[in-house]
Structures are given as C-alpha cells and as structure tokens.
Enzyme design. Sequence first.
Site, short mmCIF file in Angstrom:
data_model
loop_
_atom_site.label_atom_id
_atom_site.label_comp_id
_atom_site.label_asym_id
_atom_site.label_seq_id
_atom_site.Cartn_x
_atom_site.Cartn_y
_atom_site.Cartn_z
N LYS A 233 0.85 -1.20 0.00
CA LYS A 233 0.00 0.00 0.00
C LYS A 233 0.89 1.26 0.00
O LYS A 233 0.69 2.18 -0.77
CB LYS A 233 -0.91 -0.03 1.22
CG LYS A 233 -1.87 1.11 1.31
CD LYS A 233 -2.87 0.90 2.44
CE LYS A 233 -3.73 2.14 2.61
NZ LYS A 233 -4.68 2.02 3.71
N GLU B 120 10.56 -4.62 4.67
CA GLU B 120 10.71 -6.01 4.26
C GLU B 120 10.38 -6.17 2.77
O GLU B 120 11.10 -6.82 2.02
CB GLU B 120 9.76 -6.92 5.07
CG GLU B 120 10.06 -6.99 6.54
CD GLU B 120 9.29 -5.94 7.35
OE1 GLU B 120 9.01 -4.84 6.82
OE2 GLU B 120 8.97 -6.21 8.51
N GLY C 288 -4.97 -2.05 5.05
CA GLY C 288 -4.11 -3.16 4.63
C GLY C 288 -4.73 -4.53 4.87
O GLY C 288 -4.86 -5.35 3.96
N ARG C 289 -5.17 -4.79 6.13
CA ARG C 289 -5.68 -6.13 6.44
C ARG C 289 -7.09 -6.35 5.89
O ARG C 289 -7.61 -7.46 5.97
CB ARG C 289 -5.65 -6.36 7.95
CG ARG C 289 -6.35 -5.30 8.77
CD ARG C 289 -5.99 -5.41 10.25
NE ARG C 289 -6.50 -4.29 11.02
CZ ARG C 289 -5.89 -3.12 11.14
NH1 ARG C 289 -4.75 -2.90 10.51
NH2 ARG C 289 -6.41 -2.15 11.86
N GLU D 29 -4.60 -7.16 14.86
CA GLU D 29 -4.15 -5.82 14.47
C GLU D 29 -5.33 -4.84 14.55
O GLU D 29 -5.14 -3.66 14.79
CB GLU D 29 -3.55 -5.84 13.05
CG GLU D 29 -2.68 -4.62 12.75
CD GLU D 29 -1.80 -4.78 11.52
OE1 GLU D 29 -0.64 -5.17 11.65
OE2 GLU D 29 -2.29 -4.50 10.41
N HIS E 212 -3.69 -33.65 17.23
CA HIS E 212 -2.50 -34.39 17.66
C HIS E 212 -1.42 -33.43 18.14
O HIS E 212 -0.24 -33.77 18.16
CB HIS E 212 -2.01 -35.26 16.50
CG HIS E 212 -3.06 -36.20 16.03
ND1 HIS E 212 -3.30 -37.41 16.64
CD2 HIS E 212 -4.02 -36.07 15.07
CE1 HIS E 212 -4.32 -38.01 16.04
NE2 HIS E 212 -4.79 -37.21 15.09
N LYS F 231 8.92 -0.65 14.30
CA LYS F 231 9.47 -0.30 12.98
C LYS F 231 10.50 0.80 13.13
O LYS F 231 11.58 0.77 12.54
CB LYS F 231 8.35 0.23 12.06
CG LYS F 231 7.50 -0.82 11.42
CD LYS F 231 6.62 -0.17 10.35
CE LYS F 231 5.48 -1.06 9.95
NZ LYS F 231 4.48 -0.42 9.11
#
Length: 509
Positions: A171, A177, A233-234, A320, A351, A467
């Site tokens: 965005k 990253e 974003g999410r 978030e 399991h 950040k």
Amino acid sequence: MPRFDGTAEYNALKKHQAKPNFSRRAVKTPHLYYDYSRQLIDDTTVALLLRLAEASGLRAKIKAMFSGEKINVTEGRAAWHVALRDPDNQPEVKEVLAKIKKFSAQNKFNNIVAIGIGGSYLGPEYLAEACAPYALPGKKLLFVANVDGTDFARKTAGLDPKDTLVIIISKTFTTAETMKNAETAKVWLQRAPGSGPAVVREQMIAVSTAEDKVKAFGIDPANMFPFWDWVGGRYSATSAVGAVPLALYLGYDNFEQILKGASWLDDHFLRAPFAGNLPVLSALLDIWNINFMGYKTRALLPYFQSLGKLPAHTQQVEMESNGKLVDIEGQPVSFDTGEVVFGEPGTNGQHSFYQLIHQGTQIIPCDFIGFIKPQYPLGESSPASVTHHEELMTNFFAQPDALAFGKKDDYLPKNFPGNRPSSSLLLKELTPFTAGLLLAWTEHRAAAKGFIWGINSFDQFGVELGKKLGVEQRNRILEYHKTGKINTEGLNRSTATLLQAFLKGELPT
Ligand code: F6P
C-alpha cells in the site's frame, strides 16, 4: 454514545449467570449453517447480548461503514472495503478490475511471485490456498513475505526467471521487508541469463496507492494497479492486492466469484436481523466469552486442509484491528479488547494442542469449520470403508461434543470436564465464492466487535514503534559498515550486548 462498560446492558450481562442448556441454536442461510448450541449461554444471554449490540449503536455504525463515512477517525479515512465488492456502483473500482481482467487474460508467464507482507500478503495467500484446485493449468503462485532471505531463496529455487512475473504489493511502497525483497527480485531478474534492459518493465508489476514510489522503483506506471487510502491493509484482499495475483493464478472469473461471495456476506451483515446475522452473532459470542466469561483466546479449527492459511489471516484481522488500549475518543478502556487467535486445520491440531483445550485449566472457545463436499475426493465409500472426507468429518462432529459434554471418570487424569464452548460452521463446498464469504465473515466479525467495544478497529499505531526502532538499528549497522566501529550509544545493556555479538559474529562470553 455511552461507553461499552457504562451501559445498563453491560451491567445486566455482568450480573447474569448463564445456565447453558446446549439447546439447538443456529443461523441458517442458503450458503451456510452456523450452530452455536455449544456456547455457554442460555436464552437470556442471547437476549442480553442482542440488547448490548443495539445499545452500542451497532446498526448505525455498520451503516456508516457501508456508506463510506470516515470511521477510521485517527487517520481521517473511511474503512470502505465493502465498496470493493460492489463494482457496479463504484466506477473507480470497476475501472481497476477491468484493467486487471485484461492484464490477466494477456499474461503469458507461468510463475507468479507475489512480494508483500501483512495485509498485502495474508489475505491473498489464504484465498490462493483455499482456491488452489481452481488454478489455471500450469500456473504457480508463490508468496514472498519475510525479509529473512530464506523466504525469497526457497520460493525462487528452481524457478525460471524468464517465465516469472513479479508483483510488488505494498500500500505504502515503503515497507522495509517488501522493499528489500523487491530489490532482490529486481537483481534476480536482471542477472538471469539472457535478460535484457527491459526486464523490470516487462516482468515487474506493482499494486500500491503510491504511484510516485512505484515509478521511482522503475516499474512502468502502466503496470501499476492502484487501490485507495480508504482500503485498510488487512481489509485489502478484495482490492487489487488480491485481485492481481489471484486473477493471474485462478483466472479473472474465479476472482470475480470471490468478490461475489464476499458481497453476499456483506449484504447479509448489512441487512440480516442481528439474531440471525453471522458476523454480529459470532462477534457477540466472542464478547460474551472475552468480557463476561474471561476466556481471552480463541481457536479457529477448519476441518479442511485448504483453509490452512485462514487462521494466520484471521490473526492479523483480529489482533491488528482490536488490540487497542483506548476507545474511539482516545480514552483508556478498562475492559479487554481483542482476543488471541490461533489455529490449525483439523485433524492435525488434534495431535498437537487439543489436549490443553480438552483438559487444560484455561478455557479456549473453538470455532470449527467443515464442508459437506471435499475438494479432493479420495478413498472408497462402502459398507466396509469411509472416504478421506468422511474420516475427516467424523472428527468435525466428535470434537465439539467431547468439549461440550466431556466424559466423567473417577480416575481424574482421564476425566473430561466438558462445558467447553464451541461453534460449528458448516458449508456445502469450498469454492472461490465460499472462500470470499469466509473472508468477509472474518472482516465483519472483527469490525462488529470493535463497533460494540467503541474502539477504532482500523488503525494500527501499535506496529509503529518497533518499525522505528528497527530503522535506528539499521543505521547503526550501516555506520559499522562505514567505520568498523560498533555504536551502542543510547542502547540499554541487553540490546547493546546482542548487537555487538551479532556484528562481531560471536556469542557473548
Ligand atoms: O504490519 C503493519 C502493516 O502496516 C500492516 O498493517 C500492513 O498490512 C503491512 O504493514 C504492509 O503494509 P504495506 O502494504 O504498506 O507494505
């Protein structure tokens, strides 16, 4: 609007002692059946929760979100992701989708590498995994998110760069990253044998809101697919963020089905009465469990391998969005917001961590998701044998009962106490349509909780400090590269020791 914990409805719920009777309670729609009979509630609990929703102004808040009001008040933006699913009424959305449709129809690359992180990765990856059986023949879609070089190295190992299209999804087009991985991808393409000067223009495309930065990176703005600051974003998986990689991988028509499924759930959220409204009811049950029962963790347990990435996506959307210390007015809240979400597809989780869910001292409400039909029908259905899917579904039926009803045993290590809450969502089959529907359920369930709590679910200032400190550490490493000296000025001893060890390449003695 009164504060969440300042209403008469909140106080009534605080006083209320539910007498769970596990009688049948369900939301029924043509596309899904949501059974919440095994929650620790009774009829009064449901009635009080519905009154709590009304008292919070939920109806008006949902309408405000759907009409594009700037409900993300701290950032002065709308949270209008539902408009992405309504292209006929949104000319700018329609235009971008038409561009994606054309671009995907002309695509000749078999490998698609999508570079992005957080909301620019988790939703699209969930959808890609869920819809993998619908992929176009020969197409491979790989996601690179982590800045750990392992991610890029492993995903591109054995890929032919000449047959690869790289999409940079960000965005802001500044996320450290993503930009690191984007630079590495650029070099990977440029150094491929036989690659020409036009390789970046021809094989790198972008999805972003920041055209100037995309251009500065060297990507042709004609190959940029925009979205808008009113898409968080999410909440962006149904914007170009998901549309570009998924249309290339599944074909545009399948992506359109994802939009249709999300749009169906949008309409249900907007119009269904709260008592039969899946996102609202599931949000209210979460609130009951978190704020009134004190159960602060939720397990998401899809009994379907292709939903393996849904827990990770849900984690971002929930945690978030709703991990907030203050209310919408910026005042501290004195109740819990958000829950810890984790999960694994069934039966693998059985399991692994189910022991704690069945017999641990903490109560973890569970959401089971199952489908009538498998995506890969394997095995024989005969009087002597069950299919893979039948075997899988036996567990989907058994686990909620084991949790709710338990089994008394005088030998305490074998005693199952029961009274452990869960809900079961059953759908017909996992298709692009139902994958989109589940995506929108995840989004609206988190938003509905935020609306009822009176917090802003659409900002995320909490991720900023880490950040910023990361940038400071990068500067120290750059300084070391330049001068050979390690600058630990201003650092606490713990961090200084760790940084020194890293730069010297030796563990502290
Ligand atoms: O993790 C923080 C965050 O800001 C998320 O909210 C967002 O989805 C992600 O980073 C990626 O941001 P961008 O799309 O700008 O690269």
